[in-house]
Design an enzyme around this catalytic site. Structure first.
Site, PDB file in Angstrom:
ATOM      1  N   GLU A   1       7.978  55.909  25.346  1.00 52.57           N
ATOM      2  CA  GLU A   1       7.272  57.219  25.171  1.00 52.57           C
ATOM      3  C   GLU A   1       6.843  57.412  26.776  1.00 52.57           C
ATOM      4  O   GLU A   1       6.291  56.841  27.420  1.00 52.57           O
ATOM      5  CB  GLU A   1       5.946  57.199  24.358  1.00 52.57           C
ATOM      6  CG  GLU A   1       5.343  58.360  24.080  1.00 52.57           C
ATOM      7  CD  GLU A   1       4.494  58.203  22.951  1.00 52.57           C
ATOM      8  OE1 GLU A   1       4.690  57.258  22.030  1.00 52.57           O
ATOM      9  OE2 GLU A   1       3.483  58.868  22.917  1.00 52.57           O
TER      10      GLU A   1
ATOM     11  N   GLU B   1       4.057  65.359  23.020  1.00 51.61           N
ATOM     12  CA  GLU B   1       2.717  65.290  22.826  1.00 51.61           C
ATOM     13  C   GLU B   1       2.236  66.244  23.812  1.00 51.61           C
ATOM     14  O   GLU B   1       0.968  67.013  23.659  1.00 51.61           O
ATOM     15  CB  GLU B   1       1.791  64.160  22.779  1.00 51.61           C
ATOM     16  CG  GLU B   1       1.954  63.383  24.162  1.00 51.61           C
ATOM     17  CD  GLU B   1       0.790  62.173  23.904  1.00 51.61           C
ATOM     18  OE1 GLU B   1       1.749  61.150  23.670  1.00 51.61           O
ATOM     19  OE2 GLU B   1      -0.123  62.045  24.214  1.00 51.61           O
TER      20      GLU B   1
ATOM     21  N   HIS C   1       2.211  63.057  17.420  1.00 50.58           N
ATOM     22  CA  HIS C   1       1.387  62.196  18.197  1.00 50.58           C
ATOM     23  C   HIS C   1      -0.070  62.226  17.396  1.00 50.58           C
ATOM     24  O   HIS C   1      -0.287  63.115  16.561  1.00 50.58           O
ATOM     25  CB  HIS C   1       0.993  63.254  19.390  1.00 50.58           C
ATOM     26  CG  HIS C   1       0.041  62.552  20.196  1.00 50.58           C
ATOM     27  ND1 HIS C   1      -1.151  63.269  20.062  1.00 50.58           N
ATOM     28  CD2 HIS C   1      -0.329  61.610  20.758  1.00 50.58           C
ATOM     29  CE1 HIS C   1      -2.227  62.671  21.006  1.00 50.58           C
ATOM     30  NE2 HIS C   1      -1.647  61.696  21.520  1.00 50.58           N
TER      31      HIS C   1
ATOM     32  N   GLU D   1       1.965  58.226  13.347  1.00 49.87           N
ATOM     33  CA  GLU D   1       1.275  57.444  14.266  1.00 49.87           C
ATOM     34  C   GLU D   1       0.013  57.273  13.538  1.00 49.87           C
ATOM     35  O   GLU D   1      -0.497  57.930  12.881  1.00 49.87           O
ATOM     36  CB  GLU D   1       1.047  58.036  15.364  1.00 49.87           C
ATOM     37  CG  GLU D   1       0.031  57.214  16.395  1.00 49.87           C
ATOM     38  CD  GLU D   1       0.244  57.826  17.834  1.00 49.87           C
ATOM     39  OE1 GLU D   1       0.844  58.805  18.179  1.00 49.87           O
ATOM     40  OE2 GLU D   1      -0.483  56.938  19.033  1.00 49.87           O
TER      41      GLU D   1
HETATM   42  O1  LIG Z   1      -0.979  57.725  21.040  1.00 48.45           O
HETATM   43  C1  LIG Z   1      -0.380  58.286  22.012  1.00 48.45           C
HETATM   44  O2  LIG Z   1       0.864  58.468  22.035  1.00 48.45           O
HETATM   45  C2  LIG Z   1      -0.958  58.694  23.134  1.00 48.45           C
HETATM   46  O3  LIG Z   1      -0.402  59.225  24.123  1.00 48.45           O
HETATM   47  C3  LIG Z   1      -2.626  58.309  23.318  1.00 48.45           C
HETATM   48  C4  LIG Z   1      -2.969  58.443  24.694  1.00 48.45           C
HETATM   49  O4  LIG Z   1      -4.341  58.296  24.856  1.00 48.45           O
HETATM   50  C5  LIG Z   1      -2.511  57.200  25.590  1.00 48.45           C
HETATM   51  O5  LIG Z   1      -2.350  56.039  25.023  1.00 48.45           O
HETATM   52 MG   LIG Z   2       1.612  58.999  23.739  1.00 46.43          MG
END
Ligand SMILES: O=C(O)C(=O)C[C@@H](O)CO
Ligand SMILES: [Mg+2]
Length: 398
Positions: free
Chosen positions: A248, A274, A324, A344
């Site tokens: 990601e 995101e 996201h 998620e």
């Molecule tokens: O949850 C995700 O995909 C994020 O990008 C959250 C972000 O705080 C990085 O972990």
């Molecule tokens: Mg992320």
């Protein structure tokens, strides 16, 4: 029915937070804080500009007394100013059922400065509140207005596993495997600024988590824009043996050609979205085959009206959508589309990065049970209300 009032308030968390540990998440700022010289500027926390400790809560009220709730977590004070000064005059007096017209009004009126980033996030919050109203007006959950129930329940993946020490990561993975999760997203801690030692550390962390979850569970790898193309091309072949479901945000969101090159390079699907905005923003990603998994956030991309269009676009490209962050505004999109296979899911925990603050502001979020989420057919709208039990820890700006 007409919209008679819009209220945007900023909720800023002033309660206890978990202090950041160095290298807990690779991110876009790593490359401007080298390892030695200037990390003191960020208090050894290169992620400090990526905290979500402020959320803007939007309430849209109609002339027949319905109130819809929306939210935005990007640049909350700016989002409030945009809503108050630019969006509210465009929306007041409109019929919420004209949600396409309203969304276009907000999107087109702010094209000069708002088509990416906080402009779209502010639009998203107003649009989400409008859909909450539509559900309440019909006594139906939002997903029933979007396409209905496409799943008996929503599979979700456990998302945390920030880079701490390897034993702690293994204990965390173990704990949530026991709670029935079958998919896990972990964070890398290192990138180009940390050289070959960082590569070794990154590989060690993936090895450690795989050791616990095995290979009959999904593992996703989060770089959070912390790498560059050269580094990603160097490390990706070394990651293939761990069979990640996706990698990601390896590079910054504007490097769409970089995404596309990586997505062609290895068998590891590249995911992102995101930090992309609007229907045409995602068309660009899809036309370039830049991502194999789309991860918009409904409270950033332009709201439910825009996310619903992007779901259809991604379906036409056979690219799955896994929004996201989870959170209710995304769950309704996921429930209503067969092209959204899972969500998620952030666990409820002490306030750290701030994605988890959603649970401290809103009531109604479903808990994951054995790695699944459920939405209720009988709860109208989004199914959220404002909590009062944590208000003492928030500073609220009207
Ligand atoms: O949850 C995700 O995909 C994020 O990008 C959250 C972000 O705080 C990085 O972990
Ligand atoms: Mg992320």
């Amino acid at each position: 029915m007409k919209i008679k009032a819009i209220r945007a308030r900023v909720f800023e968390w002033k309660g206890p937070t978990v202090p950041p540990q160095g290298n807990f998440c690779s991110n876009a700022m790593d490359l401007v804080y080298d390892n030695q010289a200037n990390r003191h500027e960020c208090g050894n926390d290169t992620m400090n500009t990526f905290r979500f400790h402020g959320w803007t809560v939007v309430e849209v009220e109609t002339d027949n007394g319905l109130v819809g709730l929306g939210n935005v977590a990007l640049a909350p004070r700016i989002a409030k100013a945009i809503i108050d000064q630019y969006l509210a005059p465009l929306v007041l007096g409109q019929d919420p059922w004209d949600y396409e017209y309203i969304n276009q009004r907000m999107y087109r009126a702010t094209q000069a400065w708002g088509r990416k980033g906080v402009g779209m996030a502010a639009i998203s919050a107003v649009d989400i509140a409008i859909w909450d109203i539509l559900g309440k007006a019909t006594n139906l959950p939002v997903f029933k207005l979007l396409g209905g129930r496409t799943k008996e329940k929503i599979p979700c993946y456990y998302s945390k596993l920030y880079r701490t020490d390897l034993k702690a990561m293994q204990e965390e993975a173990e704990k949530f495997m026991k709670q029935g999760f079958r998919a896990f997203k972990m964070r890398f801690g290192y990138g180009p600024a940390h050289g070959q030692q960082g590569v070794v550390e990154n590989l060690k962390s993936v090895e450690a988590v795989r050791e616990v979850i095995g290979y009959d569970n999904d593992l996703m790898l989060e770089c959070y824009m912390g790498w560059n193309l050269e580094y990603a091309k160097r490390i990706l072949p070394k990651l293939e043996k761990y069979q990640p479901r996706w990698l990601e945000e390896p590079v910054i969101a504007d490097d769409i050609d970089g995404y596309a090159e990586l997505n062609r390079l290895t068998s590891i699907p590249i995911s992102g979205g995101e930090h992309e905005f609007s229907l045409l923003g995602f068309k660009q990603l899809l036309d370039k085959r830049a991502v194999s998994v789309v991860q918009y956030d409904t409270n950033r991309v332009g709201g439910i009206t825009m996310a619903h269009k992007i779901n259809a676009l991604c379906e036409a490209y056979s690219v799955p959508v896994i929004p996201h962050a989870g959170q209710m505004h995304n769950y309704h999109l996921t429930m209503s589309s067969l092209n959204c296979p899972m969500s998620e899911y952030f666990p409820v925990h002490d306030v750290e990065v701030g994605n988890e603050l959603f649970y401290y502001i809103f009531k109604g979020e479903p808990d994951a049970v054995n790695g699944f989420l459920q939405l209720d057919d009988k709860t109208p709208g989004l199914g959220l209300s404002l909590r009062t039990d944590h208000l003492h820890n928030f500073e609220i700006t009207e």
